[in-house]
Design a protein around this motif. Sequence first.
Motif, PDB file in Angstrom:
ATOM      1  N   UNK A   7       0.670  -1.131   0.111  1.00  9.08           N
ATOM      2  CA  UNK A   7       0.107   0.121  -0.044  1.00  9.08           C
ATOM      3  C   UNK A   7       0.775   1.231   0.011  1.00  9.08           C
ATOM      4  N   UNK A   8       2.093   1.231   0.410  1.00 10.41           N
ATOM      5  CA  UNK A   8       2.896   2.528   0.330  1.00 10.41           C
ATOM      6  C   UNK A   8       3.633   2.781  -0.691  1.00 10.41           C
ATOM      7  N   UNK A   9       3.361   2.040  -2.110  1.00 16.09           N
ATOM      8  CA  UNK A   9       3.997   2.193  -3.088  1.00 16.09           C
ATOM      9  C   UNK A   9       3.322   3.254  -3.789  1.00 16.09           C
ATOM     10  N   UNK A  10       3.993   4.155  -4.561  1.00 12.08           N
ATOM     11  CA  UNK A  10       3.388   5.386  -5.069  1.00 12.08           C
ATOM     12  C   UNK A  10       2.905   4.970  -6.413  1.00 12.08           C
ATOM     13  N   UNK A  11       3.323   3.943  -7.244  1.00 12.47           N
ATOM     14  CA  UNK A  11       2.751   3.508  -8.388  1.00 12.47           C
ATOM     15  C   UNK A  11       3.248   2.007  -9.081  1.00 12.47           C
ATOM     16  N   UNK A  12       2.615   1.542  -9.813  1.00 11.25           N
ATOM     17  CA  UNK A  12       3.222   0.234 -10.389  1.00 11.25           C
ATOM     18  C   UNK A  12       3.895   0.396 -11.609  1.00 11.25           C
ATOM     19  N   UNK A  13       4.977  -0.159 -11.978  1.00  6.79           N
ATOM     20  CA  UNK A  13       6.029  -0.130 -12.914  1.00  6.79           C
ATOM     21  C   UNK A  13       5.058  -0.075 -14.505  1.00  6.79           C
ATOM     22  N   UNK A  14       4.973   0.577 -15.014  1.00  7.86           N
ATOM     23  CA  UNK A  14       4.322   0.739 -16.616  1.00  7.86           C
ATOM     24  C   UNK A  14       2.877   0.954 -16.548  1.00  7.86           C
ATOM     25  N   UNK A  15       2.242   1.070 -15.083  1.00 11.69           N
ATOM     26  CA  UNK A  15       0.911   1.395 -15.092  1.00 11.69           C
ATOM     27  C   UNK A  15       0.624   2.806 -14.597  1.00 11.69           C
ATOM     28  N   UNK A  16      -0.502   3.105 -14.525  1.00 18.36           N
ATOM     29  CA  UNK A  16      -1.096   4.109 -13.868  1.00 18.36           C
ATOM     30  C   UNK A  16      -1.479   3.876 -12.394  1.00 18.36           C
ATOM     31  N   UNK A  17      -1.440   4.798 -11.578  1.00 19.78           N
ATOM     32  CA  UNK A  17      -1.917   4.669 -10.163  1.00 19.78           C
ATOM     33  C   UNK A  17      -2.922   5.431  -9.648  1.00 19.78           C
ATOM     34  N   UNK A  18      -3.632   6.037 -10.543  1.00 16.55           N
ATOM     35  CA  UNK A  18      -5.021   6.788 -10.272  1.00 16.55           C
ATOM     36  C   UNK A  18      -6.286   5.690  -9.911  1.00 16.55           C
ATOM     37  N   UNK A  19      -6.182   4.564 -10.552  1.00 16.58           N
ATOM     38  CA  UNK A  19      -7.549   3.844  -9.906  1.00 16.58           C
ATOM     39  C   UNK A  19      -7.029   2.839  -8.965  1.00 16.58           C
ATOM     40  N   UNK A  20      -6.109   3.042  -8.309  1.00 16.12           N
ATOM     41  CA  UNK A  20      -5.662   1.869  -7.366  1.00 16.12           C
ATOM     42  C   UNK A  20      -6.534   2.159  -5.865  1.00 16.12           C
ATOM     43  N   UNK A  21      -7.083   1.051  -5.716  1.00 13.88           N
ATOM     44  CA  UNK A  21      -7.557   1.125  -4.289  1.00 13.88           C
ATOM     45  C   UNK A  21      -6.837   0.554  -3.026  1.00 13.88           C
ATOM     46  N   UNK A  22      -6.799   1.335  -2.091  1.00 16.18           N
ATOM     47  CA  UNK A  22      -5.780   1.150  -0.955  1.00 16.18           C
ATOM     48  C   UNK A  22      -5.972  -0.118  -0.343  1.00 16.18           C
ATOM     49  N   UNK A  23      -7.306  -0.520  -0.216  1.00 19.22           N
ATOM     50  CA  UNK A  23      -7.692  -1.809   0.450  1.00 19.22           C
ATOM     51  C   UNK A  23      -7.248  -3.158  -0.466  1.00 19.22           C
ATOM     52  N   UNK A  24      -6.921  -2.947  -1.638  1.00 22.74           N
ATOM     53  CA  UNK A  24      -6.814  -4.097  -2.727  1.00 22.74           C
ATOM     54  C   UNK A  24      -5.470  -3.864  -3.351  1.00 22.74           C
ATOM     55  N   UNK A  25      -4.493  -4.409  -2.702  1.00 16.03           N
ATOM     56  CA  UNK A  25      -3.035  -4.167  -3.556  1.00 16.03           C
ATOM     57  C   UNK A  25      -3.164  -5.239  -4.658  1.00 16.03           C
ATOM     58  N   UNK A  26      -2.337  -4.860  -5.903  1.00 19.13           N
ATOM     59  CA  UNK A  26      -2.351  -5.379  -7.079  1.00 19.13           C
ATOM     60  C   UNK A  26      -1.119  -6.308  -7.146  1.00 19.13           C
ATOM     61  N   UNK A  27      -1.431  -7.487  -8.210  1.00 19.74           N
ATOM     62  CA  UNK A  27      -0.453  -8.286  -8.427  1.00 19.74           C
ATOM     63  C   UNK A  27       0.020  -8.054  -9.638  1.00 19.74           C
ATOM     64  N   UNK A  28       1.446  -8.403 -10.047  1.00 25.51           N
ATOM     65  CA  UNK A  28       1.866  -8.181 -11.264  1.00 25.51           C
ATOM     66  C   UNK A  28       2.851  -9.298 -11.508  1.00 25.51           C
ATOM     67  N   UNK A  29       2.877  -9.826 -12.743  1.00 21.16           N
ATOM     68  CA  UNK A  29       3.893 -10.914 -13.425  1.00 21.16           C
ATOM     69  C   UNK A  29       5.273 -10.210 -13.805  1.00 21.16           C
ATOM     70  N   UNK A  30       6.251 -10.297 -13.317  1.00 20.19           N
ATOM     71  CA  UNK A  30       7.509  -9.711 -13.499  1.00 20.19           C
ATOM     72  C   UNK A  30       8.670 -10.516 -14.268  1.00 20.19           C
ATOM     73  N   UNK A  31       8.651 -12.009 -13.863  1.00 15.33           N
ATOM     74  CA  UNK A  31       9.913 -12.724 -14.534  1.00 15.33           C
ATOM     75  C   UNK A  31       9.125 -14.083 -14.813  1.00 15.33           C
ATOM     76  N   UNK A  32      10.114 -14.675 -15.614  1.00 18.32           N
ATOM     77  CA  UNK A  32       9.836 -15.866 -16.266  1.00 18.32           C
ATOM     78  C   UNK A  32      11.115 -16.850 -15.841  1.00 18.32           C
ATOM     79  N   UNK A  33      10.787 -18.173 -15.524  1.00 22.08           N
ATOM     80  CA  UNK A  33      12.077 -19.060 -15.167  1.00 22.08           C
ATOM     81  C   UNK A  33      12.188 -19.944 -16.345  1.00 22.08           C
ATOM     82  N   UNK A  34      13.564 -20.238 -16.708  1.00 20.29           N
ATOM     83  CA  UNK A  34      13.512 -21.142 -17.816  1.00 20.29           C
ATOM     84  C   UNK A  34      12.916 -22.496 -17.640  1.00 20.29           C
TER      85      UNK A  34
END
Length: 463
Positions: free
Chosen positions: A436-463
Amino acid sequence: MHWLALQWPQPDDALAADLPTPEALAWWALGFTPRVAWVEEALLLEVSDCERLWGGRRALLQRIWQSNPAPDLLQQAQAATSLAALARLRLQVAGHAPPAAVDGLPLHTLSAARPHLGVLARLGCRSWGQLDALPRTGLARRFGPALGHALDVACGRAPDVHAWVVAPERFVQALELPQRADSAPALLWSTRRLLTSLQYWLAARQQGVLALELAWSFDQRRLNGQALPPRQAIELRTAEPVQRMEHIQRLLAERLARTPLLAPARAIRLRTLETAPWQAATRSFLPEDQPRGDPLHRHVERVGARLGAGALRTPVPQADHRPECRQRWQAAEQALPGRGVGPGRNAEAAPSVPACVPGPLDPAWLLRPPQPLAQQQGRPVHQGRRLRLIAGPRRIESGWWSGAVADDGPEPPVARDYFIAQGAAAELLWVYRERPTSASAAGTGAGDRQADAPRWFLHGLYA
């Protein structure tokens, strides 16, 4: 002492059109002996002091003949003194066989005797030996002291004193083109003669070139109603000192092919901007030590000259805990050894910063930007199925102090919890949950973020 007298076609001769300039020919000779002088029409070399360095007189002479710029046009003669070698050379050029003894050389081969040939012939003097037999006092009173002194030098009784050739500190040579050059290949063809002179100068100075400039001037001041600059130029730099011109010629060909000529050129000028002491490569007899192909820096320089300075890039590690900020890209030429060092370059290079070492569980492939994931009951969903978290969390909170800028724009500070998740097909994914303390997600806007619902992101893949 042992002297060599060398003669090529004169500069106005059609056969000498492709030869280096007389100045460059003297630089070529300086690569074998420091005692080189132009005396009238011949280049004189005294080689007795350096024969041992080349493995003997025969090995030195063989090396000179092999590296001669024009083997089929060279006339040469040898003798114990410079004037005797010059006299033998003049007889060979005239098609006459020189005598074995110096006394039998004709008088017209001695430059100091040429103004007095008529008088000497009436006195019965037609050879060096007959002139040397005359009384020296009467000879000096009748013809002056110069003739007797020249005869003493030619016979080895007086020292040879000449104005020795010395290579200049910097290389600058200009050349008038035989005809106006309106294309890059025509300009490059005329540049080869200057490159040959540059190679001889580098060998004489025991230097390698690091940077040079090729400039050409125009035959007109205006073209199609627009004013032209006095000249146009390109600059080349290499990562390591270069003495042979094959690599420089390839770089010039690539750069000239990408450089449009503003107008037909009438003259060119080549000058060195930076040189360094030359150190020849150590030879090895082991097969695995034999070089194969061009070194990496030559390949990078050739591709950069063909496609542009920033077309070939290389990653540079960065000290940052954010995965997407652990490297940046720069031009590959800037990463070559020697760049940013030396006169004319950036002497105040940025100090090297140790890069952050990736964790043992970090993936090899990152997504940029991270892909947002849907949620079901607070768990991330990928391809319609909930992910099973098998490792984590690993907390990263960084970037709030730096305001780092990445390739795609400014990177915001992050506060994330990373997990290793397993998908429906047993694949492993690297996901994170925004705190919840994050200002924004990488590559996405933060205006529609809800404080009580943290968002999930896929950031990497394993071989």
